[in-house]
Motif scaffolding. Structure first.
Motif, mmCIF file in Angstrom:
data_model
loop_
_atom_site.group_PDB
_atom_site.id
_atom_site.type_symbol
_atom_site.label_atom_id
_atom_site.label_comp_id
_atom_site.label_asym_id
_atom_site.label_seq_id
_atom_site.Cartn_x
_atom_site.Cartn_y
_atom_site.Cartn_z
ATOM 1 N N GLN A 31 -6.367 4.379 0.886
ATOM 2 C CA GLN A 31 -5.140 3.756 0.379
ATOM 3 C C GLN A 31 -4.900 2.389 1.033
ATOM 4 O O GLN A 31 -4.564 1.428 0.346
ATOM 5 N N ARG B 230 -7.963 -0.187 0.160
ATOM 6 C CA ARG B 230 -8.211 -0.481 -1.265
ATOM 7 C C ARG B 230 -7.894 -1.934 -1.643
ATOM 8 O O ARG B 230 -8.710 -2.587 -2.298
ATOM 9 N N VAL C 44 0.801 -1.226 0.000
ATOM 10 C CA VAL C 44 0.000 0.000 0.000
ATOM 11 C C VAL C 44 0.833 1.274 0.000
ATOM 12 O O VAL C 44 0.287 2.371 -0.065
#
Length: 106
Positions: A76, A79, A52
């Motif tokens: 972020q 996801r 990430v």
């Protein structure tokens, strides 16, 4: 000992269970992230942090609920798990009411 890989049905059931607990304030976002990272992806903090694009320390702080992340950072880190942040009613009774509504057929 190697962890048993979850089937897609088991992964989805775990995800739903954790999201309901989150909406009921029975679990924190950090704990959701930690459990999904470990049980769904089977990744270490170092591996997931690299995936990430954050430091392992930042991920550790997020999972321990020691950070005050921005919405962009939450998006972020969630996801890869197929999740994004969104609007949720602050009123607990309204959240419970939303959880009790059956989703319409697609």
């Amino acid at each position: 000992m190697k962890r048993k890989e979850l089937s897609s049905v088991e992964r989805e059931a775990l995800l739903v269970k954790l999201l309901i607990q989150l909406l009921r304030e029975e679990i924190t976002p950090g704990k959701v992230l930690r459990q999904l990272r470990r049980d769904v992806l089977g990744m270490s903090q170092t591996q997931y942090a690299e995936l990430v694009g954050i430091s392992r320390r930042s991920l550790s702080d997020l999972e321990a609920d020691k950070a005050s992340p921005t919405q962009a950072l939450l998006n972020q880190v969630f996801r890869p798990l197929g999740l994004q942040t969104g609007l949720v009613p602050r009123n607990r009774k309204l959240r419970e009411r939303l959880l009790s509504v059956e989703a319409p057929n697609a």
